[in-house]
Design a protein around this motif. Structure first.
Motif, mmCIF file in Angstrom:
data_model
loop_
_atom_site.group_PDB
_atom_site.id
_atom_site.type_symbol
_atom_site.label_atom_id
_atom_site.label_comp_id
_atom_site.label_asym_id
_atom_site.label_seq_id
_atom_site.Cartn_x
_atom_site.Cartn_y
_atom_site.Cartn_z
ATOM 1 N N GLN A 114 -39.156 7.146 -0.692
ATOM 2 C CA GLN A 114 -38.937 8.579 -0.492
ATOM 3 C C GLN A 114 -40.141 9.379 -0.959
ATOM 4 O O GLN A 114 -40.943 8.917 -1.774
ATOM 5 C CB GLN A 114 -37.704 9.035 -1.271
ATOM 6 N N GLY A 115 -40.241 10.592 -0.446
ATOM 7 C CA GLY A 115 -41.287 11.494 -0.919
ATOM 8 C C GLY A 115 -40.935 12.061 -2.276
ATOM 9 O O GLY A 115 -39.826 11.909 -2.774
ATOM 10 N N LEU A 116 -41.883 12.688 -2.888
ATOM 11 C CA LEU A 116 -41.666 13.338 -4.167
ATOM 12 C C LEU A 116 -40.763 14.560 -3.980
ATOM 13 O O LEU A 116 -41.004 15.384 -3.112
ATOM 14 C CB LEU A 116 -42.995 13.782 -4.759
ATOM 15 N N GLN A 117 -39.756 14.647 -4.828
ATOM 16 C CA GLN A 117 -38.831 15.767 -4.760
ATOM 17 C C GLN A 117 -38.958 16.585 -6.033
ATOM 18 O O GLN A 117 -38.904 16.043 -7.137
ATOM 19 C CB GLN A 117 -37.399 15.280 -4.587
ATOM 20 N N LEU A 118 -39.096 17.893 -5.892
ATOM 21 C CA LEU A 118 -39.230 18.762 -7.045
ATOM 22 C C LEU A 118 -37.897 18.898 -7.765
ATOM 23 O O LEU A 118 -36.882 19.241 -7.160
ATOM 24 C CB LEU A 118 -39.719 20.140 -6.606
ATOM 25 N N LEU A 119 -37.907 18.616 -9.069
ATOM 26 C CA LEU A 119 -36.718 18.802 -9.898
ATOM 27 C C LEU A 119 -36.680 20.194 -10.502
ATOM 28 O O LEU A 119 -35.634 20.844 -10.518
ATOM 29 C CB LEU A 119 -36.692 17.782 -11.039
ATOM 30 N N LEU A 120 -37.822 20.623 -11.037
ATOM 31 C CA LEU A 120 -37.888 21.938 -11.663
ATOM 32 C C LEU A 120 -39.343 22.303 -11.907
ATOM 33 O O LEU A 120 -40.220 21.450 -11.808
ATOM 34 C CB LEU A 120 -37.087 21.969 -12.977
ATOM 35 N N LYS A 121 -39.555 23.575 -12.241
ATOM 36 C CA LYS A 121 -40.918 24.065 -12.481
ATOM 37 C C LYS A 121 -40.884 25.137 -13.549
ATOM 38 O O LYS A 121 -39.881 25.812 -13.742
ATOM 39 C CB LYS A 121 -41.507 24.632 -11.190
ATOM 40 N N VAL A 174 -39.314 13.826 -8.887
ATOM 41 C CA VAL A 174 -38.665 12.522 -8.888
ATOM 42 C C VAL A 174 -39.007 11.817 -7.577
ATOM 43 O O VAL A 174 -39.122 12.457 -6.517
ATOM 44 C CB VAL A 174 -37.137 12.641 -9.062
ATOM 45 N N GLN A 175 -39.213 10.520 -7.665
ATOM 46 C CA GLN A 175 -39.554 9.730 -6.479
ATOM 47 C C GLN A 175 -38.681 8.495 -6.440
ATOM 48 O O GLN A 175 -38.766 7.636 -7.316
ATOM 49 C CB GLN A 175 -41.034 9.337 -6.516
ATOM 50 N N TRP A 180 -25.910 6.758 -12.244
ATOM 51 C CA TRP A 180 -26.639 5.606 -11.696
ATOM 52 C C TRP A 180 -27.639 6.040 -10.627
ATOM 53 O O TRP A 180 -28.705 5.438 -10.468
ATOM 54 C CB TRP A 180 -25.670 4.570 -11.114
ATOM 55 N N SER A 181 -27.324 7.118 -9.913
ATOM 56 C CA SER A 181 -28.214 7.579 -8.845
ATOM 57 C C SER A 181 -29.483 8.229 -9.377
ATOM 58 O O SER A 181 -30.395 8.547 -8.596
ATOM 59 C CB SER A 181 -27.475 8.569 -7.947
ATOM 60 N N ASP A 182 -29.577 8.428 -10.684
ATOM 61 C CA ASP A 182 -30.796 9.006 -11.260
ATOM 62 C C ASP A 182 -31.908 7.970 -11.429
ATOM 63 O O ASP A 182 -33.042 8.334 -11.763
ATOM 64 C CB ASP A 182 -30.491 9.625 -12.636
ATOM 65 N N ALA A 183 -31.608 6.710 -11.212
ATOM 66 C CA ALA A 183 -32.629 5.672 -11.323
ATOM 67 C C ALA A 183 -33.730 5.934 -10.308
ATOM 68 O O ALA A 183 -33.473 6.009 -9.101
ATOM 69 C CB ALA A 183 -32.010 4.297 -11.090
ATOM 70 N N ALA A 184 -34.950 6.096 -10.798
ATOM 71 C CA ALA A 184 -36.085 6.478 -9.950
ATOM 72 C C ALA A 184 -37.336 6.553 -10.817
ATOM 73 O O ALA A 184 -37.306 6.247 -12.009
ATOM 74 C CB ALA A 184 -35.827 7.836 -9.285
ATOM 75 N N GLU A 185 -38.426 6.982 -10.201
ATOM 76 C CA GLU A 185 -39.679 7.228 -10.926
ATOM 77 C C GLU A 185 -39.805 8.733 -11.109
ATOM 78 O O GLU A 185 -39.582 9.506 -10.156
ATOM 79 C CB GLU A 185 -40.867 6.690 -10.113
#
Lengths: 116, 113
Positions: free
Chosen positions: B42-49, B37-38, B83-88
């Motif tokens: 902000q930098g790219l943050q890992l959600l899951l793998k 998620v970006q 609402w805080s999930d709004a992102a790329e």
């Protein structure tokens, strides 16, 4: 440091100029990666280092782009004779090693390059 | 070479509604799959793998994703969006040694109040 640090966060330059972008990875991470993200696109792989050596530079678009990591920590991405098409956000990432899938990349916030 | 397709450029959902972001990959061998998620600036943050094992993986912030080999998919889900999930959001696939991670073009999520 605690995260991947990239400087400058923003760089505006004129066409034809030389630019250096710096990446300071997480302490102890041996693998370091450079990606480029153009507007509306996903990150595009450029090059990755394992230690001091460039293990894969197949993503560098042409010979105007070069990257170094002389002491195995900080890396510098160098762009010569910049062109307007080089405008993008340049992302750096590091990981503990580059082996297997067990290690994941931690990304910096990026350096936004604008070439006028 | 591996590649990723995210069919949806932009998705809008209402706060509290469920979410599913689609990801299809192309890779000849067993893939390593990721969702990042970006947020702006902000930098790219890992959600899951996903590397192996259970095909349903849990991530941070209440996200999960399911690997379906037969469909070459790795869709991201969340039962109730905030609402805080709004992102790329970016899906990515990597080779075994992580040195050439390929990202999709991203899906921009807008959350309506």
């Amino acid at each position: 440091g605690a995260g991947v640090s990239q400087t400058p966060s923003n760089k505006v330059t004129e066409k034809g100029k030389y630019v250096e972008l710096r990446c300071d990875p997480i302490s102890g991470h041996t693998a370091l990666y450079w990606y480029r993200q153009s507007l509306g696109q996903g990150p595009e792989f450029l090059i990755y280092f394992q230690g001091t050596g460039a293990a894969d530079d197949s993503g560098l678009p042409n010979d105007r782009f070069f990257a170094v990591r002389p002491e195995g920590s900080v890396s510098t991405l160098k762009i010569q004779r910049t062109e307007r098409g080089d405008s993008a956000v340049y992302l750096c990432a590091s990981s503990l090693t580059s082996q297997a899938g067990a290690n994941v990349l931690t990304f910096g916030a990026g350096s936004r390059l604008t070439v006028l | 070479a591996q590649s990723v397709t995210q069919p949806d450029i932009h998705i809008t959902v209402s706060e509290g509604a469920s979410l599913e972001l689609r990801c299809n990959y192309s890779y000849g061998a067993t893939p390593y799959l990721f969702w990042y998620v970006q947020s702006p600036g902000q930098g790219l943050q890992l959600l899951l793998k996903y590397f192996s094992g259970d095909t349903l993986v849990q991530g941070i912030k209440g996200f999960e994703a399911e690997f379906k080999r037969s469909q070459s998919s790795f869709n991201l889900r969340k039962p109730s969006v905030h609402w805080s999930d709004a992102a790329e959001y970016f899906c990515a696939v990597a080779k075994y040694n992580n040195n050439d991670m390929r990202f999709g073009a991203g899906t921009r999520l807008t959350v309506k109040p």
